[in-house]
Design an enzyme around this catalytic site. Structure first.
Site, short mmCIF file in Angstrom:
data_model
loop_
_atom_site.label_atom_id
_atom_site.label_comp_id
_atom_site.label_asym_id
_atom_site.label_seq_id
_atom_site.Cartn_x
_atom_site.Cartn_y
_atom_site.Cartn_z
N SER A 1 0.80 -1.23 0.00
CA SER A 1 0.00 0.00 0.00
C SER A 1 0.83 1.28 0.00
O SER A 1 0.29 2.35 -0.25
CB SER A 1 -0.92 0.02 1.22
OG SER A 1 -2.00 -0.84 1.00
N LYS B 1 0.54 3.46 -2.97
CA LYS B 1 -0.67 4.21 -3.30
C LYS B 1 -0.46 5.73 -3.44
O LYS B 1 -0.92 6.31 -4.44
CB LYS B 1 -1.77 3.91 -2.27
CG LYS B 1 -2.28 2.46 -2.33
CD LYS B 1 -3.15 2.16 -1.11
CE LYS B 1 -3.65 0.72 -1.11
NZ LYS B 1 -4.39 0.41 0.14
N TYR C 1 -2.87 -3.08 -10.33
CA TYR C 1 -2.74 -2.76 -8.90
C TYR C 1 -1.87 -3.80 -8.19
O TYR C 1 -0.98 -3.46 -7.41
CB TYR C 1 -4.15 -2.67 -8.26
CG TYR C 1 -4.13 -2.62 -6.76
CD1 TYR C 1 -3.76 -1.45 -6.09
CD2 TYR C 1 -4.48 -3.74 -6.00
CE1 TYR C 1 -3.73 -1.42 -4.69
CE2 TYR C 1 -4.46 -3.71 -4.62
CZ TYR C 1 -4.07 -2.55 -3.96
OH TYR C 1 -4.05 -2.52 -2.60
N TYR D 1 -5.25 4.83 7.52
CA TYR D 1 -6.57 4.17 7.59
C TYR D 1 -7.34 4.58 8.85
O TYR D 1 -7.44 5.74 9.19
CB TYR D 1 -6.41 2.64 7.54
CG TYR D 1 -5.50 2.13 6.49
CD1 TYR D 1 -5.77 2.39 5.14
CD2 TYR D 1 -4.38 1.40 6.79
CE1 TYR D 1 -4.93 1.90 4.15
CE2 TYR D 1 -3.53 0.90 5.80
CZ TYR D 1 -3.82 1.17 4.49
OH TYR D 1 -3.00 0.68 3.52
#
Ligand code: GLN
Length: 466
Positions: free
Chosen positions: A69, A72, A194, A246
């Site tokens: 991640s 990202k 991805y 998050y």
């Protein structure tokens, strides 16, 4: 240790944090992507990169891992550079969801994912990168990730295969978005690109350079190349600050106060705007999917280095106002022609560094680096002029004192100019009393230079200079 930093107290600071946190257990290595479960839970790397491109590191900072991640924000930066915030925001929101990274967090009615840091938003962002084919889309992403890191990166094919084989939840997110009309490409293709972007391999130093590139407003401080426009770097760091961690984003912003992004392989990148890029790697994860030791390390480093976004920054202006040796110029008063010639020849043994303003961690790092560039190769004299320094922050003072002790241990004689005796700070690490070295105090730069030049001339001619 950092490359070419003779007095690497910054890496030593990182090593101290590394020692302190290595015994920290707790957390689980991610297992839902089978290949990631093979990571060594004891690997723990730390790296910090300055806006001048100076690199510092500790622990297993050369162990490679997949970005996951952490990719990202950098892919979001690419999409923003191509299409702009308004267009991208039509497809991917910029609001914190407070949800877990793999949540089905799609806006009611439109299917638009809440933000680009959760998986759904990241898959949608990836599919927005303009390209004619899936291969070309991934090539563009890899090119951008490499430009952020300052070297050509590659894909860990094993991680990619493992993720593709176990990626049904992410495929499901792509299909849901496609059904809702919020995904522009074929959902299977979007998920594949991805997965590949998540499998791009870096080490901790690469990741710190990537974070430093955002912190430097989009210019890679190591290569000097612009990777994304400044406005994009600002937008990306803003989204990292509110959504990067998050469902722990609020707690993170209060306690650490830095735009950051974590990943399930154990990587974490944090950008301290105009100051540093910081990265950690440690595979065991907490319940929000962030690496336990990396979170603890940033909690330690942020206050220590004064990095919190809300921390009042030191007033601007150059920190190091002089950084030279006497062979370039003779400063210390009247000299005969013969003495001038000697000073010209041997003056490289007298170094002078002067600083001004507030000496916080950022300024101290620059001062220490400057010292490293002029301290003589053979025992000589080192003058540090603090006359224009207004405040010495505690940790910065300790760092400079540690370097002065190292310099003294190499056999150099040290003079400090203009450091006020402050009775309010009796235990200031920078006061001479706290230095175990033999340090001369001078009230002005000229007298310190005369002291060093006289001593050098006396040594060269065997008689005291008059
Ligand atoms: N590739 C991982 C996934 O999609 C990335 C998640 C993460 O690092 N938080 O599940």
């Amino acid at each position: 240790m950092a490359d070419e930093e003779p007095f690497d107290v910054v890496s030593e600071g990182l090593a101290e944090v590394h020692r302190q946190l290595l015994p920290l257990d707790g957390g689980e290595v991610a297992a839902y992507i089978p290949k990631l479960a093979q990571a060594d839970p004891d690997d723990f790397g730390l790296a910090l990169v300055s806006m001048d491109g100076h690199r510092y590191q500790a622990g297993s900072s050369d162990v490679r891992f997949s970005l996951q991640s952490v990719s990202k924000p950098f892919v979001y930066a690419l999409a923003l550079s191509e299409l702009g915030l308004d267009e991208i925001s039509r497809w991917v929101g910029i609001e914190p969801s407070g949800d877990a990274f793999n949540a089905i967090s799609l806006e009611h009615g439109t299917g638009r994912p809440a933000n680009p840091m959760i998986n759904a938003g990241a898959i949608a962002t990836t599919s927005l990168v303009p390209a004619d084919t899936t291969v070309e889309r991934f090539e563009r992403i890899l090119h951008t990730l490499s430009a952020f890191a300052g070297r050509q990166l590659d894909v860990d094919e094993e991680v990619y295969r493992s993720e593709a084989a176990s990626g049904d939840r992410n495929r499901a997110l792509a299909y849901l978005m496609h059904a809702a009309g919020s995904l522009r490409t074929d959902p299977a293709d979007a998920a594949e690109v991805y997965f590949r972007q998540c499998s791009v391999r870096v080490d901790t130093v690469d990741l710190a350079v990537m974070a430093a590139t955002l912190a430097a407003g989009g210019v890679n401080p190591v290569t000097g190349r612009r990777v994304v426009p400044e406005q994009v770097a600002i937008q990306v760091m803003s989204v990292m600050a509110t959504c990067g961690m998050y469902d722990a984003a609020g707690d993170w912003l209060v306690r650490v106060g830095l735009p950051a992004k974590s990943g399930v392989s154990g990587g974490l990148a944090a950008a301290s705007p105009a100051r540093f890029g910081i990265a950690c790697y440690s595979p065991p994860l907490d319940r929000t999917g962030s690496p336990v030791r990396a979170v603890a390390a940033l909690r330690e480093l942020s206050p220590r280095f004064g990095l919190h976004l809300m921390y009042r920054p030191a007033p601007g202006g150059a920190t190091v106002t002089a950084c030279s040796t006497v062979d370039k110029d003779s400063f210390g008063g009247h000299r005969t022609d013969e003495q001038r010639a000697l000073l010209h020849r041997e003056g490289h043994r007298i170094a002078l560094v002067a600083a001004q303003g507030e000496l916080d961690f950022l300024a101290a790092e620059r001062l220490v680096h400057a010292l490293g560039t002029v301290v003589p190769a053979v025992p000589g004299w080192v003058i540090v002029d603090f006359a224009e320094v207004t405040v010495v922050r505690r940790w910065a003072g300790g760092m400079v004192a540690a370097v002065l002790r190292k310099i003294a241990a190499l056999g150099h004689r040290i003079a400090l100019v203009g450091l006020p005796d402050d009775p309010a700070r009796p235990d200031d690490p920078l006061t001479v009393e706290a230095l175990s070295a033999d340090v001369a105090r001078h009230s002005g730069r000229t007298s310190a230079l005369a002291w060093a030049e006289d001593a050098l001339l006396a040594e060269l001619t065997g008689s005291p200079a008059g």
